[in-house]
Design an enzyme around this catalytic site. Structure first.
Site, mmCIF file in Angstrom:
data_model
loop_
_atom_site.group_PDB
_atom_site.id
_atom_site.type_symbol
_atom_site.label_atom_id
_atom_site.label_comp_id
_atom_site.label_asym_id
_atom_site.label_seq_id
_atom_site.Cartn_x
_atom_site.Cartn_y
_atom_site.Cartn_z
ATOM 1 N N ASP A 64 -6.238 5.630 2.678
ATOM 2 C CA ASP A 64 -6.341 4.294 2.099
ATOM 3 C C ASP A 64 -7.770 3.773 2.269
ATOM 4 O O ASP A 64 -8.468 4.108 3.230
ATOM 5 C CB ASP A 64 -5.351 3.359 2.806
ATOM 6 C CG ASP A 64 -5.186 2.025 2.103
ATOM 7 O OD1 ASP A 64 -6.097 1.176 2.236
ATOM 8 O OD2 ASP A 64 -4.163 1.824 1.426
ATOM 9 N N HIS A 114 0.835 -1.204 0.000
ATOM 10 C CA HIS A 114 0.000 0.000 0.000
ATOM 11 C C HIS A 114 0.868 1.251 0.000
ATOM 12 O O HIS A 114 0.563 2.239 -0.681
ATOM 13 C CB HIS A 114 -0.913 -0.002 1.223
ATOM 14 C CG HIS A 114 -1.974 -1.064 1.167
ATOM 15 N ND1 HIS A 114 -3.308 -0.763 1.032
ATOM 16 C CD2 HIS A 114 -1.902 -2.419 1.225
ATOM 17 C CE1 HIS A 114 -4.012 -1.884 1.012
ATOM 18 N NE2 HIS A 114 -3.176 -2.901 1.125
#
Length: 482
Positions: free
Chosen positions: A123, A17
């Site tokens: 995120d 990520h």
């Protein structure tokens, strides 16, 4: 000189990520010098060393428009249980505890740069951090490091729960087929992420929560490009979601792990001695691992196929532990000396693999992959065909997309999932057969992949689909700030 518009990025504290988040930040400030980015780095429970090494490797090359702020460690009780694979429930609980640290860091930033905070980009698994943006009255954006298909499925499952009263736990171990907006084919329940439909219902609760919050954002950024997922991306135009911006492929093309350069050099030197397109590469991500019986079946399938191979091998750790990503694996503990001797001229077995460098090498002819989204994009970028062997998270869905939706890969398995019980071993004959298909020069997937490789590389160029999408995003961010 006018102060830059500041964006705060809040990535999940996991290496896959973080890399795509930083790559997008680089793209953004490179496209428009009115922006600067602060990336808030949480101390995560999984592969923290990899995160630290990555930040160290990229920091020297970044412009002053991007900076990292490392948040303090949480109290020790957050690290008593380290999951062996990502869980939305687990990460949500970690995020809730991180929220006060995020809030303090953003307030500190505002004190040093008053009036220029243009938004917070969180995120998709950190949507609770949107609360901080709401408190400050600034726009929030959601960044999905997975596919547009995964995003569409998440929204669809949330709709099934909230508006049709469907109990997602009914899909666990089910043969049901779902009609999902944006998918050309019906989606088998067996490729749904196991954690989303777990029988306890905690995963479905988490997905519902994240999807609801994502719908409140000013926009959703997705690490993909239009030509790869056009059906899915066009399905978002129905007005039930915020604007969706394709911003990919976001790949770490220029920075390896400098802490492992000796290992990388050794691997590349070995590949330099192999014929073009002759090597099948096996790599299963940061935490992908198999039990000893499956490893022996893989070894037998590789040897019997007759192809050269480069194998990034990890054994399953004790329950609840994370696989070791070091280079110090003793392969003779699981593979016989006879096998190692017989294949010493055509095979190389390693622990950690410099995946991007390997896929870029002309000797690689095929990639047996866990189908993580970053790995999928990397294989497309380099035009290397994939044989699908997903392990956890949303990888089964990615495998389904590669095999059924895009018809650009070879199926070893699309519903293999270590999060489900009673996993059957894949036998050596199946593995051998799939390797032969993967490495077959006449396989039509190679032609499709060559075309998609070209589209992938054009997407971020001037006039490309993602480049245009990013320009639209920039305009909307400035408008939303005004």
């Amino acid at each position: 000189m006018m102060k830059k518009l500041e964006l705060v990025f809040v990535p999940l504290p996991a290496i896959g990520h973080l890399v795509s988040t930083v790559e997008f930040a680089k793209l953004l400030v490179g496209r428009d010098d009115r922006f600067s980015v602060t990336v808030l780095v949480m101390k995560g429970p999984i592969l923290q060393t990899a995160v630290t090494n990555y930040i160290h490797s990229v920091s020297a090359s970044l412009s002053g428009s991007i900076r990292f702020v490392h948040l303090p460690h949480l109290d020790s009780d957050s690290s008593n249980s380290h999951p062996s694979s990502p869980s939305p429930v687990y990460f949500h609980n970690v995020m809730e505890r991180q929220k006060s640290l995020i809030r303090d860091a953003v307030h500190q930033l505002i004190l040093s740069e008053p009036g220029r905070l243009a938004g917070i980009v969180v995120d998709l698994l950190c949507t609770s951090m949107m609360d901080v943006a709401d408190e400050l009255g600034v726009p929030s954006y959601v960044f999905s490091t997975s596919s547009a298909a995964c995003l569409a499925l998440m929204f669809h499952l949330q709709t099934l729960q909230d508006h049709q009263g469907v109990d997602l736990t009914e899909f666990a171990d089910s043969d049901a087929e779902l009609v999902v907006p944006g998918f050309v084919n019906s989606v088998p329940a067996r490729v749904l992420p196991a954690l989303w439909v777990d029988k306890e219902g905690v995963g479905s609760t988490a997905i519902r929560r994240e999807a609801r919050r994502a719908r409140e954002a000013k926009g959703i950024l997705v690490n993909t490009f239009m030509e790869l997922e056009s059906h899915v991306i066009n399905s978002f135009a129905n007005g039930t979601t915020p604007p969706v911006y394709t911003v990919g492929p976001l790949l770490n093309l220029n920075h390896g792990d400098h802490h492992k350069q000796d290992s990388a050099s050794d691997v590349i030197r070995w590949l330099d001695d192999q014929p073009q397109s002759s090597v099948v590469f096996l790599c299963f991500g940061s935490v992908g691992a198999f039990n000893d019986d499956q490893i022996k079946n893989i070894a037998s399938g590789l040897e019997n196929s007759g192809y050269r191979f480069l194998w990034s091998l990890r054994r399953s750790p004790p329950k609840g532990m994370i696989p070791d990503s070091s280079d110090n694996t003793n392969f003779e503990e699981v593979l016989s000396k006879e096998f190692l001797n017989r294949t010493s001229e055509i095979g190389k077995i390693i622990g950690w693999a410099p995946q991007m460098e390997v896929l870029a090498h002309s000797a690689i002819g095929g990639f047996i992959s866990h189908c993580g989204w970053n790995s999928t994009l990397e294989s497309i970028w380099h035009g290397v065909p994939i044989a699908t062997w997903p392990i956890y998270a949303e990888q089964q869905l990615n495998a389904f997309q590669i095999i059924t939706e895009l018809e650009m890969g070879v199926e070893i398995k699309i519903d293999y999932n270590k999060d489900r019980n009673n996993i059957d071993l894949i036998n050596s004959q199946e593995i051998e057969s799939r390797i032969r298909s993967l490495m077959d020069d006449s396989n039509p997937i190679r032609k499709k992949l060559a075309s998609m490789k070209e589209n992938c590389r054009k997407a971020l160029m001037e006039g490309g689909s993602s480049n245009s999408s990013i320009q639209r995003l920039i305009g909307d961010m400035i408008t939303n700030f005004s």
